[in-house]
Design a protein around this motif. Structure first.
Motif, short mmCIF file in Angstrom:
data_model
loop_
_atom_site.label_atom_id
_atom_site.label_comp_id
_atom_site.label_asym_id
_atom_site.label_seq_id
_atom_site.Cartn_x
_atom_site.Cartn_y
_atom_site.Cartn_z
N SER A 155 20.04 40.87 92.73
CA SER A 155 20.87 42.07 92.79
C SER A 155 22.20 41.91 92.08
N HIS A 156 22.63 40.65 91.92
CA HIS A 156 23.93 40.40 91.30
C HIS A 156 23.83 39.19 90.39
N MET A 157 24.66 39.20 89.36
CA MET A 157 24.77 38.09 88.43
C MET A 157 26.25 37.75 88.27
N GLY A 158 26.54 36.48 88.07
CA GLY A 158 27.91 36.07 87.81
C GLY A 158 27.93 34.80 86.99
N MET A 159 28.95 34.64 86.14
CA MET A 159 29.13 33.38 85.44
C MET A 159 29.67 32.35 86.43
N LEU A 160 29.77 31.09 86.03
CA LEU A 160 30.12 30.06 87.01
C LEU A 160 31.56 30.21 87.52
N SER A 161 32.48 30.63 86.68
CA SER A 161 33.83 30.88 87.19
C SER A 161 33.81 32.04 88.19
N ASP A 162 32.96 33.04 87.93
CA ASP A 162 32.81 34.15 88.87
C ASP A 162 32.22 33.67 90.20
N TRP A 163 31.28 32.72 90.12
CA TRP A 163 30.63 32.19 91.32
C TRP A 163 31.66 31.61 92.27
N MET A 164 32.63 30.87 91.76
CA MET A 164 33.65 30.30 92.64
C MET A 164 34.50 31.38 93.28
N ALA A 165 34.84 32.42 92.51
CA ALA A 165 35.60 33.53 93.10
C ALA A 165 34.77 34.27 94.13
N THR A 166 33.47 34.44 93.87
CA THR A 166 32.59 35.10 94.84
C THR A 166 32.49 34.30 96.12
N ARG A 167 32.40 32.98 96.03
CA ARG A 167 32.35 32.13 97.23
C ARG A 167 33.60 32.31 98.09
N LEU A 168 34.73 32.59 97.43
CA LEU A 168 35.98 32.74 98.18
C LEU A 168 36.17 34.14 98.72
N THR A 169 35.64 35.17 98.04
CA THR A 169 35.96 36.54 98.38
C THR A 169 34.78 37.41 98.77
N GLY A 170 33.58 37.08 98.29
CA GLY A 170 32.43 37.96 98.46
C GLY A 170 32.34 39.04 97.41
N ALA A 171 33.29 39.09 96.47
CA ALA A 171 33.30 40.14 95.43
C ALA A 171 32.55 39.66 94.20
N TYR A 172 31.94 40.60 93.47
CA TYR A 172 31.21 40.30 92.25
C TYR A 172 31.93 40.93 91.07
N CYS A 173 32.46 40.11 90.17
CA CYS A 173 33.12 40.62 88.98
C CYS A 173 33.22 39.49 87.97
N THR A 174 33.54 39.85 86.74
CA THR A 174 33.74 38.87 85.68
C THR A 174 34.88 39.34 84.80
N ASP A 175 35.39 38.43 83.97
CA ASP A 175 36.38 38.83 82.98
C ASP A 175 35.73 38.74 81.60
N PRO A 176 36.32 39.33 80.55
CA PRO A 176 35.66 39.33 79.25
C PRO A 176 35.44 37.95 78.65
N SER A 177 36.33 36.98 78.90
CA SER A 177 36.16 35.67 78.28
C SER A 177 34.93 34.95 78.83
N ALA A 178 34.71 35.01 80.14
CA ALA A 178 33.53 34.40 80.73
C ALA A 178 32.30 35.27 80.49
N GLY A 179 32.43 36.56 80.71
CA GLY A 179 31.29 37.46 80.55
C GLY A 179 30.71 37.46 79.16
N SER A 180 31.58 37.33 78.14
CA SER A 180 31.08 37.36 76.77
C SER A 180 30.27 36.12 76.43
N SER A 181 30.40 35.04 77.20
CA SER A 181 29.59 33.85 76.94
C SER A 181 28.15 34.03 77.40
N SER A 182 27.83 35.14 78.02
CA SER A 182 26.46 35.44 78.41
C SER A 182 25.61 35.91 77.24
N ALA A 183 26.26 36.33 76.14
CA ALA A 183 25.58 36.97 75.00
C ALA A 183 24.94 38.30 75.39
N LEU A 184 25.48 38.94 76.41
CA LEU A 184 25.06 40.30 76.78
C LEU A 184 26.25 41.25 76.74
#
Length: 529
Positions: A155-184
């Motif tokens: 149901s959700h996807m996150g880059m690894l920096s996002d994963w650490m933020a999600t572990r702390l907050t429960g929120a799902y989000c990314t920033d352009p620098s990490a998200g753009s490394s997905s090639a999507l």
């Protein structure tokens, strides 16, 4: 003292760490533990990211960093996260991790090849600035074909920096620098690309919300506080990808070149527009600041190769001798005695980046003279250092060709910039002046700057840069005679690297890595200098 400190949490290729900073950019406390990525059973090339054990490790280093700083959790105004690029995590609807991989996971070869044959890989590069070898499209397709139950539940996807933020907050989000490394990502729009999700037949709904770096994405939950020792309610701020945050920590702006020397080395330039290479050699990602993009050539495991040399040769001997000598100090002491060209020894540890055809040669050391006196470890170490510099130089020349400008000064940051010898070799090989900042670990510093902005301790990112960026510790100037001599050494290295790659293609040696989705089965020729 209260609320005048921030924390950066960094998930690197080889370790996890937490660092506490004050508002001048000084490190007040830190903790770090190394990790490895387990091989996925029965999956050729597959490496998993162990979110359970690595998450516990992150919790430990957070708690240890606060203790090392001799602060309380209440003194931490905000935390932010950064990580290696490309690796990502999938969650189910309840937030449980279904699957995760690090940046170097190579399981999706067949799927990447399919994308290339269908010419989707070219489309991904044109829009997203990267190839499919180590990015999300091929890996997600591999999951659909091999573990469809994971994709069905995701149901959700996150880059690894996002994963650490999600572990702390429960929120799902990314920033352009990490998200753009997905090639999507659509680089121009700095957001997820509907076109690329459609072209790869992937579900756009799993992509997280995009926020700009420095925005507060949530607060530390009660359960996260209990695990990590952080205070419940502490703001968690969007960070980003490690290399881009290193550039932020240096205060780098568009029009400047920087060499980031970690496990991988990145030769980078910042521009005010997406700079897509028509020859598909270096790649381009979003920078953390709006209106800026980063193009980079990656030295495959340049820094990690010296760590491997330490672990394989020196540490076992030093432990046997019960020695307290720092192994990296000993490596430099031995290597500095060896002249340029490493006494004829050539290390084939990597090849210049060619996004659509990035074959890596077999790890080899060739050219030893059995009659040469002295310990050969010095030649090994010098050869590894010179290969790192050759790769950086090759990437610099390509970036100058793309940008239409020459970069006379290069800032060199990261763990590889700590000693005296390696920066000098980089200066001599490139013929450029090298600036070494006082703070070498600028990825975490850039992350801390964003935490401080998110906490309201600075009004803008530029204000944080002005207050927290370190000065230049030293400048390393090239020796013109050595620069001339290194041209022949670098060209010889290029020929030997191609030769070992050819032996790999013949089945005589095992390549360190073969790219998925490559345009060709043969390694791209290396440009002479």
């Amino acid at each position: 003292m209260s609320k005048r400190h921030v924390m950066a949490i960094d998930a690197g290729t080889g370790s996890g760490r937490a660092i506490v900073y004050d508002l001048t950019g000084a490190v007040i406390g830190s903790a770090q533990e190394e990790w490895v990525h387990p091989i996925a059973p029965g999956v050729p090339g597959g490496l998993d990211f162990d979110t359970a054990n690595n998450g516990a490790l992150i919790d430990r280093v957070i708690r240890a960093a606060i203790a090392d700083a001799e602060l309380t959790a209440a003194d931490i105004a905000a935390v932010s996260t950064t990580s290696m690029r490309e690796g990502f995590v999938l969650y189910d609807a309840g937030g449980e991790v279904l699957w995760a991989c690090p940046n170097i996971d190579g399981r999706a070869r067949a799927e990447a090849d399919k994308l290339t044959r269908a010419e989707v890989s070219d489309q991904v590069f044109r829009i997203g600035g990267d190839w499919v070898s180590l990015t999300a499209p091929a890996r997600l397709l591999w999951l659909r074909e091999n573990t469809p139950e994971v994709i069905e539940r995701a149901s959700h996807m996150g880059m690894l920096s996002d994963w650490m933020a999600t572990r702390l907050t429960g929120a799902y989000c990314t920033d352009p620098s990490a998200g753009s490394s997905s090639a999507l990502f659509d680089l121009q729009a700095r957001n997820w690309s509907d076109t690329l999700f459609e072209a790869t037949n992937l579900d756009r709904a799993i992509a997280p919300r995009v926020v700009e770096a420095g925005e507060v994405v949530g607060q530390v939950t009660a359960s996260a506080a209990a695990r990590s020792g952080l205070r419940e309610g502490t703001p968690v701020v969007a960070g980003g990808a490690d290399t881009q945050l290193a550039l932020l920590g240096l205060g780098r702006m568009a029009g400047q070149a920087t060499l980031v020397g970690g496990s991988f080395w990145q030769m980078t330039v910042l521009t005010d527009r997406p700079l897509i290479d028509p020859g598909r050699a270096p790649r381009t990602l979003c920078h953390v600041r709006p209106g800026e993009w980063m193009t980079e050539g990656i030295g495959f495991l340049s820094g990690f190769a010296l760590r491997w040399l330490r672990d394989a040769f020196l540490d076992p001997l030093l432990k046997t001798a019960d020695s307290e000598i720092n192994s990296f100090d000993l490596i430099e002491k031995l290597a500095v005695k060896v002249p340029p060209g490493a006494g004829g020894v050539i290390a084939t540890t990597a090849a210049p980046m060619q996004s659509d055809n990035w074959h890596q040669p077999p790890l080899s050391f060739l050219g030893f003279d059995l009659n040469a006196p002295g310990p050969a470890v010095g030649q090994l170490a010098r050869a590894v250092m010179e290969t790192g510099a050759y790769l950086a130089h090759a990437h610099l020349l390509k970036l100058e060709e793309l940008s239409g400008r020459r970069y006379d000064t290069i800032q060199f940051t990261g763990g590889s910039a700590r000693g005296g010898l390696w920066p000098q070799i980089v200066a001599d090989v490139t013929g450029r002046e090298i600036e070494i900042p006082e703070v070498k670990e600028t990825t975490a510093l850039g992350c801390a700057m964003l935490a401080a902005v998110g906490a309201g301790l600075f009004a803008t990112t530029e204000e944080a840069i002005g207050a927290m960026t370190s000065s230049i510790e030293r400048r390393v100037r090239p020796d013109p005679a050595k620069t001339v001599a290194y041209r022949d050494h670098q060209n010889r290295w290029a020929e030997v690297t191609l030769g070992t790659a050819a032996m790999s293609e013949q089945g005589l040696l095992e390549a360190i890595w073969r790219p998925a989705g490559a345009k060709s089965t043969e390694m791209t020729p290396i440009q002479k200098v």
